[in-house]
Design a protein around this motif. Structure first.
Motif, PDB file in Angstrom:
ATOM      1  N   GLU A  61       0.860  -1.187   0.000  1.00  0.00           N
ATOM      2  CA  GLU A  61       0.000   0.000   0.000  1.00  0.00           C
ATOM      3  C   GLU A  61       0.893   1.232   0.000  1.00  0.00           C
ATOM      4  OE1 GLU A  61      -2.934  -0.248   3.127  1.00  0.00           O
ATOM      5  OE2 GLU A  61      -3.429  -2.309   2.550  1.00  0.00           O
ATOM      6  N   ARG A  62       0.526   2.212  -0.807  1.00  0.00           N
ATOM      7  CA  ARG A  62       1.284   3.461  -0.912  1.00  0.00           C
ATOM      8  C   ARG A  62       0.322   4.617  -0.956  1.00  0.00           C
ATOM      9  NH1 ARG A  62       6.125   3.443  -5.326  1.00  0.00           N
ATOM     10  NH2 ARG A  62       7.398   1.854  -4.344  1.00  0.00           N
ATOM     11  N   ALA A  63       0.744   5.746  -0.388  1.00  0.00           N
ATOM     12  CA  ALA A  63      -0.161   6.898  -0.368  1.00  0.00           C
ATOM     13  C   ALA A  63      -0.359   7.453  -1.780  1.00  0.00           C
ATOM     14  CB  ALA A  63       0.391   7.974   0.541  1.00  0.00           C
ATOM     15  N   SER A  64       0.703   7.435  -2.590  1.00  0.00           N
ATOM     16  CA  SER A  64       0.556   8.039  -3.922  1.00  0.00           C
ATOM     17  C   SER A  64       1.533   7.382  -4.888  1.00  0.00           C
ATOM     18  CB  SER A  64       0.834   9.538  -3.850  1.00  0.00           C
ATOM     19  OG  SER A  64       2.152   9.736  -3.377  1.00  0.00           O
ATOM     20  N   TRP A  65       1.288   7.636  -6.141  1.00  0.00           N
ATOM     21  CA  TRP A  65       2.164   7.153  -7.212  1.00  0.00           C
ATOM     22  C   TRP A  65       2.626   8.391  -7.946  1.00  0.00           C
ATOM     23  CZ3 TRP A  65       4.529   2.739  -8.424  1.00  0.00           C
ATOM     24  CH2 TRP A  65       5.060   2.586  -9.710  1.00  0.00           C
ATOM     25  N   VAL A  66       3.888   8.761  -7.749  1.00  0.00           N
ATOM     26  CA  VAL A  66       4.302  10.075  -8.227  1.00  0.00           C
ATOM     27  C   VAL A  66       5.005  10.045  -9.573  1.00  0.00           C
ATOM     28  CG1 VAL A  66       4.446  11.222  -5.982  1.00  0.00           C
ATOM     29  CG2 VAL A  66       6.372   9.850  -6.775  1.00  0.00           C
ATOM     30  N   LYS A  67       5.410   8.862 -10.001  1.00  0.00           N
ATOM     31  CA  LYS A  67       6.159   8.793 -11.265  1.00  0.00           C
ATOM     32  C   LYS A  67       5.240   9.114 -12.434  1.00  0.00           C
ATOM     33  CE  LYS A  67       9.784   7.067  -9.246  1.00  0.00           C
ATOM     34  NZ  LYS A  67      10.516   8.061  -8.507  1.00  0.00           N
ATOM     35  N   GLU A  68       5.838   9.643 -13.470  1.00  0.00           N
ATOM     36  CA  GLU A  68       5.042   9.966 -14.656  1.00  0.00           C
ATOM     37  C   GLU A  68       4.606   8.703 -15.387  1.00  0.00           C
ATOM     38  OE1 GLU A  68       6.742  12.739 -17.362  1.00  0.00           O
ATOM     39  OE2 GLU A  68       6.854  14.253 -15.786  1.00  0.00           O
ATOM     40  N   SER A  69       5.499   7.688 -15.388  1.00  0.00           N
ATOM     41  CA  SER A  69       5.152   6.459 -16.106  1.00  0.00           C
ATOM     42  C   SER A  69       4.300   5.581 -15.188  1.00  0.00           C
ATOM     43  CB  SER A  69       6.414   5.708 -16.488  1.00  0.00           C
ATOM     44  OG  SER A  69       7.103   5.342 -15.318  1.00  0.00           O
ATOM     45  N   TRP A  70       3.630   4.584 -15.811  1.00  0.00           N
ATOM     46  CA  TRP A  70       2.753   3.697 -15.049  1.00  0.00           C
ATOM     47  C   TRP A  70       3.550   2.543 -14.458  1.00  0.00           C
ATOM     48  CZ3 TRP A  70      -2.267   5.260 -14.655  1.00  0.00           C
ATOM     49  CH2 TRP A  70      -2.630   6.297 -15.506  1.00  0.00           C
ATOM     50  N   SER A  71       4.753   2.326 -14.988  1.00  0.00           N
ATOM     51  CA  SER A  71       5.606   1.279 -14.420  1.00  0.00           C
ATOM     52  C   SER A  71       7.043   1.747 -14.536  1.00  0.00           C
ATOM     53  CB  SER A  71       5.412  -0.040 -15.158  1.00  0.00           C
ATOM     54  OG  SER A  71       6.118  -0.046 -16.358  1.00  0.00           O
ATOM     55  N   GLU A  72       7.889   1.213 -13.682  1.00  0.00           N
ATOM     56  CA  GLU A  72       9.295   1.615 -13.721  1.00  0.00           C
ATOM     57  C   GLU A  72      10.143   0.432 -13.280  1.00  0.00           C
ATOM     58  OE1 GLU A  72      10.803   3.862 -10.371  1.00  0.00           O
ATOM     59  OE2 GLU A  72       8.758   4.091  -9.653  1.00  0.00           O
ATOM     60  N   GLN A  73      11.395   0.459 -13.700  1.00  0.00           N
ATOM     61  CA  GLN A  73      12.290  -0.612 -13.267  1.00  0.00           C
ATOM     62  C   GLN A  73      12.898  -0.221 -11.923  1.00  0.00           C
ATOM     63  OE1 GLN A  73      15.844  -1.755 -15.576  1.00  0.00           O
ATOM     64  NE2 GLN A  73      14.970  -3.787 -15.548  1.00  0.00           N
ATOM     65  N   SER A  74      13.056  -1.201 -11.047  1.00  0.00           N
ATOM     66  CA  SER A  74      13.661  -0.941  -9.747  1.00  0.00           C
ATOM     67  C   SER A  74      14.836  -1.903  -9.557  1.00  0.00           C
ATOM     68  CB  SER A  74      12.598  -1.117  -8.658  1.00  0.00           C
ATOM     69  OG  SER A  74      13.133  -0.801  -7.396  1.00  0.00           O
ATOM     70  N   THR A  75      15.260  -2.080  -8.307  1.00  0.00           N
ATOM     71  CA  THR A  75      16.381  -3.000  -8.049  1.00  0.00           C
ATOM     72  C   THR A  75      15.964  -4.010  -6.995  1.00  0.00           C
ATOM     73  OG1 THR A  75      17.213  -1.643  -6.242  1.00  0.00           O
ATOM     74  CG2 THR A  75      18.073  -1.163  -8.460  1.00  0.00           C
ATOM     75  N   GLY A  76      16.680  -5.155  -6.995  1.00  0.00           N
ATOM     76  CA  GLY A  76      16.420  -6.187  -5.996  1.00  0.00           C
ATOM     77  C   GLY A  76      16.620  -5.637  -4.591  1.00  0.00           C
ATOM     78  N   MET A 120      13.827 -14.547  -2.487  1.00  0.00           N
ATOM     79  CA  MET A 120      13.744 -13.178  -3.031  1.00  0.00           C
ATOM     80  C   MET A 120      15.126 -12.556  -3.180  1.00  0.00           C
ATOM     81  SD  MET A 120      11.826 -11.272   0.105  1.00  0.00           S
ATOM     82  CE  MET A 120      12.125  -9.543  -0.074  1.00  0.00           C
ATOM     83  N   GLU A 121      16.133 -13.171  -2.566  1.00  0.00           N
ATOM     84  CA  GLU A 121      17.527 -12.742  -2.762  1.00  0.00           C
ATOM     85  C   GLU A 121      17.940 -12.782  -4.235  1.00  0.00           C
ATOM     86  OE1 GLU A 121      19.931 -11.541  -0.841  1.00  0.00           O
ATOM     87  OE2 GLU A 121      18.518 -11.443   0.831  1.00  0.00           O
ATOM     88  N   GLU A 122      17.283 -13.671  -4.997  1.00  0.00           N
ATOM     89  CA  GLU A 122      17.629 -13.866  -6.416  1.00  0.00           C
ATOM     90  C   GLU A 122      17.170 -12.711  -7.316  1.00  0.00           C
ATOM     91  OE1 GLU A 122      18.975 -16.792  -7.816  1.00  0.00           O
ATOM     92  OE2 GLU A 122      19.330 -17.488  -5.765  1.00  0.00           O
ATOM     93  N   VAL A 123      16.220 -11.912  -6.817  1.00  0.00           N
ATOM     94  CA  VAL A 123      15.629 -10.881  -7.688  1.00  0.00           C
ATOM     95  C   VAL A 123      16.653  -9.785  -7.963  1.00  0.00           C
ATOM     96  CG1 VAL A 123      13.811  -9.144  -7.904  1.00  0.00           C
ATOM     97  CG2 VAL A 123      13.314 -11.320  -6.778  1.00  0.00           C
ATOM     98  N   GLN A 124      16.815  -9.440  -9.238  1.00  0.00           N
ATOM     99  CA  GLN A 124      17.787  -8.396  -9.581  1.00  0.00           C
ATOM    100  C   GLN A 124      17.114  -7.083  -9.981  1.00  0.00           C
ATOM    101  OE1 GLN A 124      20.439 -10.156 -12.412  1.00  0.00           O
ATOM    102  NE2 GLN A 124      21.684 -11.053 -10.770  1.00  0.00           N
ATOM    103  N   TYR A 125      16.289  -7.134 -11.038  1.00  0.00           N
ATOM    104  CA  TYR A 125      15.681  -5.894 -11.537  1.00  0.00           C
ATOM    105  C   TYR A 125      14.163  -6.047 -11.674  1.00  0.00           C
ATOM    106  CZ  TYR A 125      20.504  -4.764 -12.517  1.00  0.00           C
ATOM    107  OH  TYR A 125      21.835  -4.531 -12.371  1.00  0.00           O
ATOM    108  N   PRO A 126      13.440  -5.950 -10.552  1.00  0.00           N
ATOM    109  CA  PRO A 126      11.975  -6.059 -10.662  1.00  0.00           C
ATOM    110  C   PRO A 126      11.397  -4.812 -11.325  1.00  0.00           C
ATOM    111  CG  PRO A 126      12.593  -5.393  -8.436  1.00  0.00           C
ATOM    112  CD  PRO A 126      13.883  -5.620  -9.185  1.00  0.00           C
ATOM    113  N   HIS A 127      10.183  -4.938 -11.831  1.00  0.00           N
ATOM    114  CA  HIS A 127       9.426  -3.770 -12.305  1.00  0.00           C
ATOM    115  C   HIS A 127       8.362  -3.438 -11.268  1.00  0.00           C
ATOM    116  CE1 HIS A 127      11.272  -3.943 -16.241  1.00  0.00           C
ATOM    117  NE2 HIS A 127      10.670  -2.798 -16.517  1.00  0.00           N
ATOM    118  N   ILE A 128       8.034  -2.176 -11.141  1.00  0.00           N
ATOM    119  CA  ILE A 128       6.930  -1.778 -10.243  1.00  0.00           C
ATOM    120  C   ILE A 128       5.820  -1.163 -11.083  1.00  0.00           C
ATOM    121  CG2 ILE A 128       6.285  -0.579  -8.135  1.00  0.00           C
ATOM    122  CD1 ILE A 128       9.077   0.055  -7.551  1.00  0.00           C
ATOM    123  N   TRP A 129       4.606  -1.613 -10.823  1.00  0.00           N
ATOM    124  CA  TRP A 129       3.420  -1.034 -11.472  1.00  0.00           C
ATOM    125  C   TRP A 129       2.605  -0.287 -10.423  1.00  0.00           C
ATOM    126  CZ3 TRP A 129       5.554  -5.132 -13.833  1.00  0.00           C
ATOM    127  CH2 TRP A 129       5.379  -5.284 -15.202  1.00  0.00           C
TER     128      TRP A 129
END
Ligand SMILES: Cc1cc2nc3c(=O)[nH]c(=O)nc-3n(C[C@H](O)[C@H](O)[C@H](O)COP(=O)(O)OP(=O)(O)OC[C@H]3O[C@@H](n4cnc5c(N)ncnc54)[C@H](O)[C@@H]3O)c2cc1C
Length: 410
Positions: free
Chosen positions: A233-248, A265-274
């Protein structure tokens, strides 16, 4: 629009051209459903290639009925992992608090865990084999007339007899029919990643619950990969795009309390966030000869894993309703009325599920987990039966039921 000489339903073969916007699960399946009825169909997809950011999708038996009727279920089965059940874990206690047995009875389609890329490839291959033209890099820009249908894409002006907008949550078709309504942020963001299955993940969907967060893991692609989804849960979504790449590292930081139950979950390198955005279910799904389906008509939160399944159901019902009606207008009215109630109920059920998974108040969480545990131990059938209205439904039999009904026949 009554088709002259058409006595037993609108002649979908007689429609010179159906254009479908969007090559997602909804667009490709509706294109195939119409082509199998003899229509001439083309699909316009804005992306230059049908590649998908790694992600899984669960196809429950209600979606499986449609895939089976389209002749694709066996191919997809061989690429997927049939789910044996669902297990629920409490992250705080690191305990499994309940499970649901999903092994199906009789000959119903199984609950499949699939790589989204595999679903799209199978559908696209079937479309091309059926003679459907799938045009990539072609983006709907505007609808200029609803009857007859005129529209503009990035390559110029076009016409069609029927325009099916399966163009997802940012649907241009929806704006054209209903006016501009921006989707709203639901207060939730989903991180998605795919990792190699080095831990021999069981053939189950696992749900891990914590206050204001949950995660899901399940194997896909014949068990070679694990699909991971983390929701917070997040209060807001501030990025202009609807999804972005993040890091593990950022993911592990946000979901620290999950590490004991999800060490992989240690294996995750570059998840995407929507950012999870929604519209209300559209009150009107059609205008003239333009119609909406899938997320364009009724985006849903992913917490019942039904968005793609609903798009498959829409595809079948839309093609069936039009083939049974005397006019396009009547076909669209029948389609919407056959879908509206079920879709609204599933959208609401998905909203409620997020609330259940994210309980923060300790006594409430404890009571809920205890109830799940008791139910799954002493009334396991109830755990499955409560969802029968979703998974047990078979839209491909809806017409047959009508035809069998004595009141109708009389
Ligand atoms: C985290 C997460 C997990 C999910 N898990 C599941 C699950 O397990 N099971 C399930 O059933 N569902 C799941 N869903 C939902 C599911 O992904 C969607 O509901 C489903 O993809 C909707 O299909 P669609 O064809 O209607 O739209 P989309 O899949 O969004 O496809 C729309 C297509 O139209 C194209 N397009 C858009 N605009 C234009 C334009 N102007 N011109 C041309 N082309 C255009 C897009 O590029 C895209 O290819 C999940 C969603 C999320 C976010």
């Amino acid at each position: 629009m009554i088709i002259p000489g058409c006595v037993s339903g609108f002649d979908v073969k007689g429609a010179p051209r159906i254009t479908v916007i969007g090559a997602g699960p909804g667009g490709l399946s509706v294109a195939l459903a119409f082509a199998q009825k003899g229509s001439s169909v083309r699909v316009f997809e804005q992306s230059a290639a049908l590649t998908e950011v790694g992600a899984g999708v669960q196809l429950s038996s209600n979606g499986g009925h449609v895939l089976r009727a389209l002749g694709l279920y066996d191919t997809l089965y061989s690429l997927s992992v049939p789910a044996q059940g669902v297990e629920l874990y409490d992250c705080r206690s690191a305990r499994c608090v309940g499970s649901v047995d999903l092994k199906t009875h009789a000959a119903g389609p199984e609950h499949l865990m699939v790589h989204r890329q595999d679903l799209i490839s199978v559908l696209e291959g079937a479309c091309r084999n059926a003679g459907i033209e799938v045009v990539l890099g072609e983006r709907l820009v505007s609808v200029t007339s609803f009857e007859p249908v005129d529209f503009c894409t990035n390559t110029g002006e076009k016409t069609a007899d029927i325009l099916i907008c399966a163009d997802g949550i940012h649907s241009i078709g929806r704006s054209a029919i209903l006016g501009n309504t921006a989707p709203f942020f639901t207060g939730q963001a989903a991180w998605r990643a795919v990792i190699p299955n080095t831990i021999n993940h069981p053939n189950t969907a696992r749900i891990y619950m914590a206050p204001k967060k949950h995660a899901v893991s399940y194997p896909i692609r014949a068990g070679s990969l694990i699909n991971l989804v983390f929701v917070e849960e997040r209060a807001s979504w501030v990025k202009e795009s609807w999804s972005e790449q993040s890091t593990g590292a950022a993911l592990r930081d946000s979901f620290r309390e999950f590490s004991s139950v999800m060490p992989f979950m240690e294996e995750v390198q570059y998840p995407h966030i929507w950012g999870l955005f929604r519209h209300p279910v559209a009150p009107q799904w059609h205008k003239g000869s333009v119609v909406l389906m899938g997320d364009a008509a009724h985006p849903t939160l992913p917490f019942m894993a039904q968005g793609a399944n609903l798009a498959l159901e829409d595809a079948w019902v839309l093609a069936h309703a039009l083939s049974q009606a005397d006019s396009i207008a009547q076909g669209f009215i029948d389609y919407q009325s056959r879908r509206m109630k079920r879709v609204k109920r599933i959208v609401m059920a998905a909203e409620k599920n997020a609330w259940k998974y994210h309980l923060s108040f300790p006594p409430l969480r404890w009571a809920a987990h205890r109830a799940i545990s008791t139910l799954s131990r002493f009334a396991p059938r109830h755990m499955v039966q409560q969802f029968d209205w979703i998974y047990g439904h078979d839209v491909t039999q809806e017409g047959a039921e009508k035809q069998r009904s004595p009141t109708k026949a009389g």
